[in-house]
Design an enzyme around this catalytic site. Structure first.
Site, PDB file in Angstrom:
ATOM      1  N   ASP A 269       2.859  10.233   3.228  1.00  0.00           N
ATOM      2  CA  ASP A 269       3.793  11.181   3.826  1.00  0.00           C
ATOM      3  C   ASP A 269       3.017  12.122   4.743  1.00  0.00           C
ATOM      4  O   ASP A 269       2.750  13.267   4.414  1.00  0.00           O
ATOM      5  CB  ASP A 269       4.503  11.961   2.716  1.00  0.00           C
ATOM      6  CG  ASP A 269       5.722  12.698   3.244  1.00  0.00           C
ATOM      7  OD1 ASP A 269       6.082  12.474   4.417  1.00  0.00           O
ATOM      8  OD2 ASP A 269       6.298  13.491   2.492  1.00  0.00           O
TER       9      ASP A 269
ATOM     10  N   LYS B 254       4.119  -5.413   3.196  1.00  0.00           N
ATOM     11  CA  LYS B 254       3.899  -6.104   4.467  1.00  0.00           C
ATOM     12  C   LYS B 254       3.669  -7.591   4.225  1.00  0.00           C
ATOM     13  O   LYS B 254       2.971  -7.959   3.270  1.00  0.00           O
ATOM     14  CB  LYS B 254       2.672  -5.521   5.182  1.00  0.00           C
ATOM     15  CG  LYS B 254       2.808  -4.039   5.463  1.00  0.00           C
ATOM     16  CD  LYS B 254       1.547  -3.424   6.047  1.00  0.00           C
ATOM     17  CE  LYS B 254       1.803  -1.928   6.252  1.00  0.00           C
ATOM     18  NZ  LYS B 254       0.658  -1.211   6.810  1.00  0.00           N
TER      19      LYS B 254
ATOM     20  N   LYS C 173      11.129   3.115  -1.012  1.00  0.00           N
ATOM     21  CA  LYS C 173      11.093   4.577  -1.128  1.00  0.00           C
ATOM     22  C   LYS C 173      11.148   5.011  -2.581  1.00  0.00           C
ATOM     23  O   LYS C 173      11.991   4.541  -3.335  1.00  0.00           O
ATOM     24  CB  LYS C 173      12.305   5.175  -0.409  1.00  0.00           C
ATOM     25  CG  LYS C 173      12.310   4.921   1.082  1.00  0.00           C
ATOM     26  CD  LYS C 173      11.370   5.851   1.775  1.00  0.00           C
ATOM     27  CE  LYS C 173      12.114   6.602   2.855  1.00  0.00           C
ATOM     28  NZ  LYS C 173      11.314   7.621   3.481  1.00  0.00           N
TER      29      LYS C 173
ATOM     30  N   CYS D 252      19.029  45.483 -19.356  1.00  0.00           N
ATOM     31  CA  CYS D 252      18.952  44.160 -19.974  1.00  0.00           C
ATOM     32  C   CYS D 252      20.345  43.535 -19.960  1.00  0.00           C
ATOM     33  O   CYS D 252      21.303  44.156 -20.410  1.00  0.00           O
ATOM     34  CB  CYS D 252      18.442  44.286 -21.404  1.00  0.00           C
ATOM     35  SG  CYS D 252      18.547  42.724 -22.315  1.00  0.00           S
TER      36      CYS D 252
ATOM     37  N   LYS E 247       2.838   4.475   1.060  1.00  0.00           N
ATOM     38  CA  LYS E 247       3.384   5.002   2.312  1.00  0.00           C
ATOM     39  C   LYS E 247       3.046   6.483   2.319  1.00  0.00           C
ATOM     40  O   LYS E 247       3.600   7.271   1.545  1.00  0.00           O
ATOM     41  CB  LYS E 247       4.894   4.799   2.366  1.00  0.00           C
ATOM     42  CG  LYS E 247       5.504   5.291   3.668  1.00  0.00           C
ATOM     43  CD  LYS E 247       6.964   4.914   3.749  1.00  0.00           C
ATOM     44  CE  LYS E 247       7.564   5.228   5.106  1.00  0.00           C
ATOM     45  NZ  LYS E 247       7.431   6.628   5.501  1.00  0.00           N
TER      46      LYS E 247
ATOM     47  N   CYS F 191      13.017  44.351 -20.807  1.00  0.00           N
ATOM     48  CA  CYS F 191      13.998  45.080 -21.599  1.00  0.00           C
ATOM     49  C   CYS F 191      13.200  45.930 -22.568  1.00  0.00           C
ATOM     50  O   CYS F 191      12.306  45.431 -23.262  1.00  0.00           O
ATOM     51  CB  CYS F 191      14.889  44.099 -22.350  1.00  0.00           C
ATOM     52  SG  CYS F 191      15.811  44.877 -23.684  1.00  0.00           S
TER      53      CYS F 191
ATOM     54  N   ARG G 250       2.721  10.206  17.284  1.00  0.00           N
ATOM     55  CA  ARG G 250       3.732   9.178  17.455  1.00  0.00           C
ATOM     56  C   ARG G 250       4.760   9.614  18.507  1.00  0.00           C
ATOM     57  O   ARG G 250       5.266   8.808  19.276  1.00  0.00           O
ATOM     58  CB  ARG G 250       4.418   8.943  16.108  1.00  0.00           C
ATOM     59  CG  ARG G 250       5.553   7.965  16.168  1.00  0.00           C
ATOM     60  CD  ARG G 250       6.069   7.694  14.760  1.00  0.00           C
ATOM     61  NE  ARG G 250       7.080   6.656  14.772  1.00  0.00           N
ATOM     62  CZ  ARG G 250       8.370   6.872  14.971  1.00  0.00           C
ATOM     63  NH1 ARG G 250       8.797   8.092  15.202  1.00  0.00           N
ATOM     64  NH2 ARG G 250       9.227   5.868  14.970  1.00  0.00           N
TER      65      ARG G 250
ATOM     66  N   CYS H 112      21.518  43.170 -24.042  1.00  0.00           N
ATOM     67  CA  CYS H 112      21.803  44.302 -24.925  1.00  0.00           C
ATOM     68  C   CYS H 112      22.206  45.557 -24.153  1.00  0.00           C
ATOM     69  O   CYS H 112      22.611  46.548 -24.752  1.00  0.00           O
ATOM     70  CB  CYS H 112      20.615  44.589 -25.841  1.00  0.00           C
ATOM     71  SG  CYS H 112      19.204  45.295 -24.977  1.00  0.00           S
TER      72      CYS H 112
ATOM     73  N   GLU I 122       0.844  -1.196   0.000  1.00  0.00           N
ATOM     74  CA  GLU I 122       0.000   0.000   0.000  1.00  0.00           C
ATOM     75  C   GLU I 122       0.874   1.238   0.000  1.00  0.00           C
ATOM     76  O   GLU I 122       2.071   1.156   0.253  1.00  0.00           O
ATOM     77  CB  GLU I 122      -0.942  -0.011   1.209  1.00  0.00           C
ATOM     78  CG  GLU I 122      -0.247  -0.004   2.531  1.00  0.00           C
ATOM     79  CD  GLU I 122      -1.206  -0.268   3.694  1.00  0.00           C
ATOM     80  OE1 GLU I 122      -2.313  -0.766   3.459  1.00  0.00           O
ATOM     81  OE2 GLU I 122      -0.818   0.043   4.819  1.00  0.00           O
TER      82      GLU I 122
ATOM     83  N   TYR J 206      -4.149   1.794   9.046  1.00  0.00           N
ATOM     84  CA  TYR J 206      -3.521   0.608   8.469  1.00  0.00           C
ATOM     85  C   TYR J 206      -3.038  -0.417   9.484  1.00  0.00           C
ATOM     86  O   TYR J 206      -2.341  -1.351   9.123  1.00  0.00           O
ATOM     87  CB  TYR J 206      -2.354   1.009   7.564  1.00  0.00           C
ATOM     88  CG  TYR J 206      -1.387   2.005   8.189  1.00  0.00           C
ATOM     89  CD1 TYR J 206      -0.598   1.661   9.282  1.00  0.00           C
ATOM     90  CD2 TYR J 206      -1.280   3.290   7.678  1.00  0.00           C
ATOM     91  CE1 TYR J 206       0.270   2.567   9.852  1.00  0.00           C
ATOM     92  CE2 TYR J 206      -0.403   4.207   8.245  1.00  0.00           C
ATOM     93  CZ  TYR J 206       0.367   3.838   9.327  1.00  0.00           C
ATOM     94  OH  TYR J 206       1.218   4.740   9.896  1.00  0.00           O
TER      95      TYR J 206
ATOM     96  N   CYS K 258      16.296  44.126 -29.213  1.00  0.00           N
ATOM     97  CA  CYS K 258      17.199  43.330 -28.367  1.00  0.00           C
ATOM     98  C   CYS K 258      17.373  41.928 -28.970  1.00  0.00           C
ATOM     99  O   CYS K 258      16.395  41.221 -29.198  1.00  0.00           O
ATOM    100  CB  CYS K 258      16.620  43.232 -26.963  1.00  0.00           C
ATOM    101  SG  CYS K 258      17.492  42.077 -25.900  1.00  0.00           S
TER     102      CYS K 258
HETATM  103  S1  IVH Z   1       2.989   0.376   8.690  1.00  0.00           S
HETATM  104  C1  IVH Z   1       4.468  -1.347  12.742  1.00  0.00           C
HETATM  105  N1  IVH Z   1       1.848   1.499   6.644  1.00  0.00           N
HETATM  106  O1  IVH Z   1       5.694   5.463   7.980  1.00  0.00           O
HETATM  107  C2  IVH Z   1       4.512  -0.865  11.341  1.00  0.00           C
HETATM  108  N2  IVH Z   1       3.270   2.820   7.996  1.00  0.00           N
HETATM  109  O2  IVH Z   1       8.576   5.397   8.300  1.00  0.00           O
HETATM  110  C3  IVH Z   1       3.801   0.387  11.195  1.00  0.00           C
HETATM  111  N3  IVH Z   1       3.439   5.158   7.294  1.00  0.00           N
HETATM  112  O3  IVH Z   1       5.748   5.166  11.457  1.00  0.00           O
HETATM  113  C4  IVH Z   1       4.002   1.029   9.908  1.00  0.00           C
HETATM  114  N4  IVH Z   1       2.081   4.989   5.561  1.00  0.00           N
HETATM  115  O4  IVH Z   1       3.833   6.566  10.385  1.00  0.00           O
HETATM  116  C5  IVH Z   1       2.676   1.667   7.685  1.00  0.00           C
HETATM  117  N5  IVH Z   1       0.754   2.383   4.798  1.00  0.00           N
HETATM  118  C6  IVH Z   1       1.565   2.535   5.847  1.00  0.00           C
HETATM  119  C7  IVH Z   1       2.169   3.783   6.146  1.00  0.00           C
HETATM  120  C8  IVH Z   1       3.024   3.879   7.237  1.00  0.00           C
HETATM  121  C9  IVH Z   1       2.856   5.793   6.279  1.00  0.00           C
HETATM  122  C10 IVH Z   1       4.359   5.796   8.251  1.00  0.00           C
HETATM  123  C11 IVH Z   1       4.136   5.395   9.685  1.00  0.00           C
HETATM  124  C12 IVH Z   1       5.457   4.843  10.145  1.00  0.00           C
HETATM  125  C13 IVH Z   1       6.400   5.487   9.199  1.00  0.00           C
HETATM  126  C14 IVH Z   1       7.681   4.721   9.109  1.00  0.00           C
END
Ligand code: IVH
Length: 670
Positions: A118, A291, A315, A409, A116, A427, A137, A412, A114, A227, A432
């Site tokens: 940001d 995962k 990444k 300019c 990640k 200019c 967190r 020129c 899935e 998630y 020019c």
């Molecule tokens: S799973 C125990 N799934 O990325 C494992 N994390 O760099 C928990 N994050 O602390 C992480 N999207 O805040 C998981 N689809 C996703 C995520 C995700 C973003 C964040 C999360 C984690 C950080 C790690």
């Protein structure tokens, strides 16, 4: 009303509102109108005001509640909120699988992938289905209690449904984020009101969840994906996929791009697809999380102190980088506009090496205070041109000085000026050479005269040798002359001259775009070509006549007239005509009546007998105008197959709707 009746009605209303919140915010498919929703809310508010002791913290009226706080209470997480291990290549992913294989010999592995997100990791606590606490967190072990702020997120359920609703204590984890479009809108608003803007959606989301006043958070467009369910195995889930399904059933928003992947090859393919789609997601994702699907396998793999061994983050290539500004130079555009450009120490960014970045104009340089010697954070959002996000102030050398915009300019040496109301210095020398080069490049570009092989190097030499002083000179070039230029083989010379000759028949619309008239781009050029049909008629049109055309305002009409009143420009046009450059728009009958003059159209959905573009051309040829959104001033909405919300807008505003047959009849095609 008795208290018992009120209690009954209140719980009905809450249930309905929760349901509609879910449909609207989580599923994005509302079933009732805003007005109907507001009526439910109003009734609930009134009842709660009459019976204040019936107000509960999970009531929809309490989304924005609670007093501003001075500090957030610390919350110790029940289990540490870990980080993720990183992979940056398919090989890293293969190594991840090899590690899993060594730890679990002889077992079959399957994955779920899935995005990640940001955003900001958060942990939510529910007691018997009621949302009781939400925390950041923090350092992973101790976070901050941001319950009141999280409650303002409308896609976060305050009451759970289904099996998870009955769990005595449920902890779920996820990510709070701000959708990109909302972020941009927020920044525009902040800028208009003179407040500081945020560098990216993540910072904006972080600022919002840590607001001391929940009422401020409520005005920030946050969203959330969940998630993770702590103790999922104890709850009887066998796989991560089961867990996600249960989260969804409980009313949580889970990522629609979550996909099972049976093999590592499927995982790699997922990562590649997601990276290609990252700009279409609508929110920032910095990678994909892979995962292990089986919770039993997850449990056997366990975690290090830093990350779980059963997951890894793939990444995406970074789209931000820092580098040093080595110089600030000024480019001269085709209308003489001076554009400051930062010359950077070359740095790789999302697959390309960046060594220049536009600073747009004087105000932008000043606002960001970019100086030679500064380290800057640059970003490429999507595949678009990189820009400076901000100066890294902590790295500013002691001896930098603010950038002073030149008043001459750089090419020129002629005086430059910034006229009132304009963002650009220009200019003022129409002769020019830098302007001429930029104009010639534009003249030959793909959407203008489309002259292949008329590249930068040729234009440079033709102008520097004073062989080409205006557009018309291009058409007198001979093969010998071109072959004489540096690095020009006979064959390329033949090709270029042929391409120049071939451009003669592009038609009036392209020619008008190519001429580089201030404010006249592709769209206005085609509007003019379709209205007037020939250069001759356009040259004879008064400013008032131009102004009467829908889509051409005062300034534009003035600019067009000013261009054609200029004797030098008229002379160039005369010589272009002499060289047989087409001065009419094919297909436009110049003396034909314009039955749709003054009418505006919106076209929505797919038409079967012509494309939307062709419909637009047809309407414009008959004197009508096409706009993209429906307003009370719209004359007709033309509705094809699978129309969007524009058809609804038309009905709401009482604008006449035409189906394809009616449209063809109106335009005389049927
Ligand atoms: S799973 C125990 N799934 O990325 C494992 N994390 O760099 C928990 N994050 O602390 C992480 N999207 O805040 C998981 N689809 C996703 C995520 C995700 C973003 C964040 C999360 C984690 C950080 C790690």
């Amino acid at each position: 009303m008795t208290r018992a009746d009120a209690l009954q009605r209140i719980s009905e209303l809450r249930e309905q509102i929760h349901h509609h919140d879910y449909l609207y915010y989580t599923e994005a498919r509302p079933e009732i109108s805003d007005a109907e929703y507001d009526a439910l809310m109003r009734e609930l508010r009134e009842l709660e005001a009459a019976f204040p002791d019936l107000v509960t913290p999970d009531s929809p009226t309490q989304r924005v509640a609670g007093q501003p706080v001075d500090a957030f209470r610390p919350v110790a997480h029940r289990a540490a909120m870990l980080s993720l291990d990183n992979a940056t290549s398919p090989d890293d992913l293969r190594e991840f699988e090899a590690r899993l294989g060594r730890a679990l010999p002889g077992t079959r592995l399957a994955y779920v992938c899935e995005p990640k997100i940001d955003g900001l990791g958060i942990a939510l606590l529910y007691e018997r289905g009621r949302f009781v606490r939400g925390a950041t967190r923090g350092d992973g072990r101790v976070g901050e209690d941001i319950t009141a702020n999280l409650k303002t997120i409308r896609s976060l359920p305050t009451l759970l449904r289904g099996a998870l609703g009955g769990v005595p204590e449920l902890e779920v984890r996820g990510e709070v984020f701000m959708p990109r479009a909302d972020f941009e809108q927020l920044n525009r608003g902040l800028q208009e009101s003179g407040e500081g803007t945020f560098a990216n959606p993540r910072n904006a989301a972080a600022g919002a969840v840590r607001q001391k006043d929940p009422a401020v958070t409520a005005r920030r467009p946050l969203d959330i994906f969940l998630y993770h369910v702590s103790e999922g195995r104890e709850l009887g889930f066998r796989t991560y996929s089961d867990t996600v399904a249960a989260l969804r059933e409980a009313g949580f928003k889970t990522n629609p791009r979550t996909e099972p992947c049976a093999t590592l090859d499927a995982v790699i393919d997922y990562c590649r697809r997601l990276e290609a789609d990252r700009d279409a997601l609508g929110y920032d994702a910095d990678g994909a999380v892979v995962k292990v699907d089986s919770l039993e396998q997850q449990w056997r793999l366990g975690s290090t102190t830093h990350h779980p061994r059963w997951a890894i983050a793939f990444k995406f290539a970074a789209r931000q980088a820092t580098t040093v500004v080595q110089a600030i130079e000024v480019n001269v555009g085709k209308t003489g506009a001076l554009t400051p450009v930062a010359k950077l120490a070359p740095v790789p960014l999302a697959g390309v090496t960046i060594s220049n970045v536009s600073l747009h104009n004087e105000d932008e340089v000043r606002r960001k205070d970019v100086r030679v010697g500064d380290t800057v954070l640059i970003e490429r959002a999507g595949d678009v041109i990189p820009y400076v996000v901000q100066v890294v102030m902590s790295k500013r050398p002691a001896d930098t000085v603010p950038y002073v915009f030149p008043d001459r300019c750089p090419v020129c040496g002629h005086a430059a000026a910034r006229l009132p109301g304009e963002a650009y210095w220009r200019c003022l020398n129409t002769a020019c050479p830098a302007q001429l080069k930029a104009r010639l490049r534009h003249f030959g570009s793909r959407h203008a005269m489309d002259i292949e092989h008329l590249g930068e190097a040729v234009v440079e030499q033709l102008v520097d040798r004073k062989r080409v002083k205006d557009f018309a000179d291009l058409y007198t070039l001979t093969v010998d002359e071109v072959a004489d230029l540096e690095r020009f083989a006979e064959k390329s010379a033949v090709n270029l001259v042929a391409a120049i000759q071939a451009s003669k028949t592009r038609g009036l619309a392209r020619l008008l775009n190519a001429l580089g008239i201030l404010m006249v781009g592709e769209r206005v050029a085609s509007l003019l070509a379709n209205q007037f049909g020939t250069m001759e008629r356009l040259l004879a049109a008064s400013e008032t006549e131009l102004n009467e055309i829908r889509g051409i305002g005062d300034e534009l009409a003035q600019s067009i007239r000013r261009f054609f009143d200029d004797e030098t420009n008229r002379e160039v046009i005369r010589r272009l005509a002499e060289a047989d450059v087409e001065m009419a728009q094919p297909g436009v009958e110049t003396e034909r009546p314009q039955p749709l003059a003054g009418r505006t159209f919106v076209v929505t959905g797919a038409l079967s007998s012509l494309t939307r573009e062709a419909a637009r051309e047809l309407i414009e040829r008959l004197g009508g105008r096409v706009t993209s959104s429906v307003s009370k001033k719209t004359s007709y909405v033309v509705v094809g197959e699978a129309p969007g919300s524009k058809a609804d807008d038309a009905r709401r505003l009482g604008v006449e709707i035409l189906d394809e047959a009616a449209f063809l009849k109106l335009t005389g095609r049927a």
